[in-house]
Design an enzyme around this catalytic site. Sequence first.
Site, PDB file in Angstrom:
ATOM      1  CG  HIS A  17      -0.513   4.116  12.326  1.00 31.25           C
ATOM      2  ND1 HIS A  17      -1.618   3.374  12.655  1.00 31.25           N
ATOM      3  CD2 HIS A  17      -0.155   3.707  11.081  1.00 31.25           C
ATOM      4  CE1 HIS A  17      -1.903   2.540  11.657  1.00 31.25           C
ATOM      5  NE2 HIS A  17      -1.028   2.740  10.698  1.00 31.25           N
ATOM      6  CG  ASP A  72       2.216   1.679   8.120  1.00 31.10           C
ATOM      7  OD1 ASP A  72       1.941   1.040   7.088  1.00 31.10           O
ATOM      8  OD2 ASP A  72       1.421   1.842   9.051  1.00 31.10           O
ATOM      9  CD  GLU A 112      -3.132  -0.977   4.767  1.00 36.42           C
ATOM     10  OE1 GLU A 112      -2.858  -1.992   5.435  1.00 36.42           O
ATOM     11  OE2 GLU A 112      -2.971   0.180   5.221  1.00 36.42           O
ATOM     12  CD  GLU A 113      -2.279   2.960   7.114  1.00 38.99           C
ATOM     13  OE1 GLU A 113      -3.021   2.481   7.988  1.00 38.99           O
ATOM     14  OE2 GLU A 113      -1.055   2.809   7.117  1.00 38.99           O
ATOM     15  CG  ASP A 117       1.743  -3.059   5.332  1.00 36.12           C
ATOM     16  OD1 ASP A 117       2.365  -2.016   5.567  1.00 36.12           O
ATOM     17  OD2 ASP A 117       0.523  -3.181   5.515  1.00 36.12           O
ATOM     18  CG  HIS A 158      -0.477   0.289   2.521  1.00 33.39           C
ATOM     19  ND1 HIS A 158      -0.351   1.573   3.016  1.00 33.39           N
ATOM     20  CD2 HIS A 158      -0.090  -0.533   3.527  1.00 33.39           C
ATOM     21  CE1 HIS A 158       0.089   1.535   4.251  1.00 33.39           C
ATOM     22  NE2 HIS A 158       0.266   0.266   4.586  1.00 33.39           N
TER      23      HIS A 158
END
Length: 527
Positions: free
Chosen positions: A447, A280, A317-318, A349, A268
Site C-alpha cells: 500500500h 497489489d 476492491e480497495e 491477489d 482486483h
Amino acid sequence: MMLCLITALLSVAVWPVVPPNVEGMQEILASFEYHAAEHSNSRSIINGFNASGQYVLQRMREFNDMFTVAQQHFTTPLWHELAPPFLQIENFADMALQPCPTDTGLQRYTTVCDYSGVRFGGNTSGPVEINTAAVKVHFPCTPDGFNSFQPGAVAIVSLGANASCPVNEIVTAAQRSGAVAVLLASTSGPPPNRRSTVYDAASWRPGVQLPSIPTLVITAGVEAMIYASVNRRVVIRSNQRIDVVSTYNIIATSRLGDLDNLLMIGAHLDSVPGGPGINDNGSGSALILQFALQLALRMRHLGYTGKAFRFAWWGAEEIGLVGSYFYVNQLVEHYPDELQKIWGYLNFDMEASGNYVPFIGLASTIPDPPGPTDGAFEIQNMFERAFDELSLKKYYSALNGGSDFFPFVLAGVPAGGLAAGAAGIKSEEQARDYGGLANAPHDPCYHGGCDTLANTNWVCLSRSGNVAASVVNQVLQAPLAGRNLTGVKPVTPELFHWRARQQSFGFAIGCDGDDGHTHAARARDEL
C-alpha cells in the site's frame, strides 16, 4: 480417414493449460506502471484505474471470437480526509492524544495511536469544530436506541457491543437524532483501524443518505478518559468529503465450453490512492490476463469443450470489495440461475510479494454464516496438490474477508485462492522454506508509493502462475456438475444481504486520508 479422426479429436479438446508466460506478465505489469506514472503514481478508481481497465479491454478484445468481453458499471461512495482530525478531552487538555497517521505504507499498521477518521464518517464538506458533551448510546441500531438522546451532544458507541451494526447505520441514526458527531469506541486496542465495513461500501445504492457529521474511532482508553472527565466535554475538528464516483468491473466469458459449468477466475485491478499497486494487485491482474490470452489462443487453434471460463477484473476492491460484491449481488437478485452455473471461484491477489510466502486459502476459516462448502474444501485440496507437485511448503491464509472471494463465499459459491503475503511478518520457518528476510514484512511496499516493478518478485510470480495452472487443470478434470454435488441451495437476496450484514464487521478496513485499503486485516489473517 485419419485426418477426420484428428479433426474430431480436436473438436472435443480438453487439453491441459500451461502456466502464464512470465515475459507476458512482465509486459502487462510494465503497462500498469506506466498508467500509474501518468496518473499521480496511482491506479485507484479516481486515478489510473481506467487506463489499466482500457488496456485489459483492448488485450481481451483481440480475442472477441473466443471471449465475450464487457464492462459492468456501478457507483460507489469515495471518502476523503482533507485534513487530519483533532480530538481533545476538556479535563485532559494537557494530554496530547495521538492521531493515527494518514501516510501510505506500512506505517499505518505499526504506529500506536489514539483516534482516527472513519470511512463514511461525515461529508462535512469543509472544516468543522465541535465543543460539547459526549453521551453514551448503548443500542444505536434498535428503533428506540436514540429515544433518550439529547440533540446537540456527541454520541459514543462501543464497536464491540454493536459488532453486527454497520458503521453507516450507526452514524446515520445518530445524525437523525440530532447528534453533532460520533465517537466509535474500539475494543481491539491500539492502533484503532479506521473502522468501516465491506457491507457499508458495497451495499450502498444511489439515493441512500450518506452522513455529514464528523465521526472518529477512539481506543477504549480514550473512551475511559472521556467518562472520567467532569463534564465529558470534547473538542473535535474534522474535514472530510464523500464523493459518489462511477467505475466498473471487466467480465470476460469464453464462447467455447460448457456455459452451465463455469470456472470463474478473478483479481482486483485497482490500487490504493497512495501507490501504483504493481504487486497489489497488478500482479494478480497480470497473471489472470496472461492466462486468459493464452487460453484464448489455444481455443482458437485447438477448439475446446470443457468447463467454460469467466475472468473478472474487479474495480473498487480497495474501498470494500465493492466491484465483486456488486457482481455477486446482481446475480443473487436478478440472475440466480446464472449464479448456480459457477462451479467455483479462484481469487488471485498479491502474487509477487518481495519477501513472499505463498498462502492457500483455508476453507475451514470461512465464517458461519454461511460456513464452508464441500466445494471450498475441494478447491483447497486442489491448491494443496499443486503445492505438492511443485514441492512447495504449504502455508495458509483465512477466507474470512479481505479480498474478492468473500462475496462469493457469502453467496455459497465454492471459493479459494492464492496470495503471497501483505503486511504480515515472515517467520524464521518461512524464511528457511522460501528464503528472504525473517521478521520482516512479506511486502515492504504494501500500500505504498514504492509498490513498483522494482518491488516485484519474479520468482514468486512465476510460482504463482505454475500453481494457478495446476489448479485449473484439476478443475477441468473435476465432475462437470461439481457444484451441484455439494448440495448448496440457491441463496435468496434476503439471505445474502443478511449474511453480508452479519459478516461485515468480521474485519477492519484500514484507510488513509483517501479511501482505500481493504487489506488491513490481511496481516492478521495469515495463519
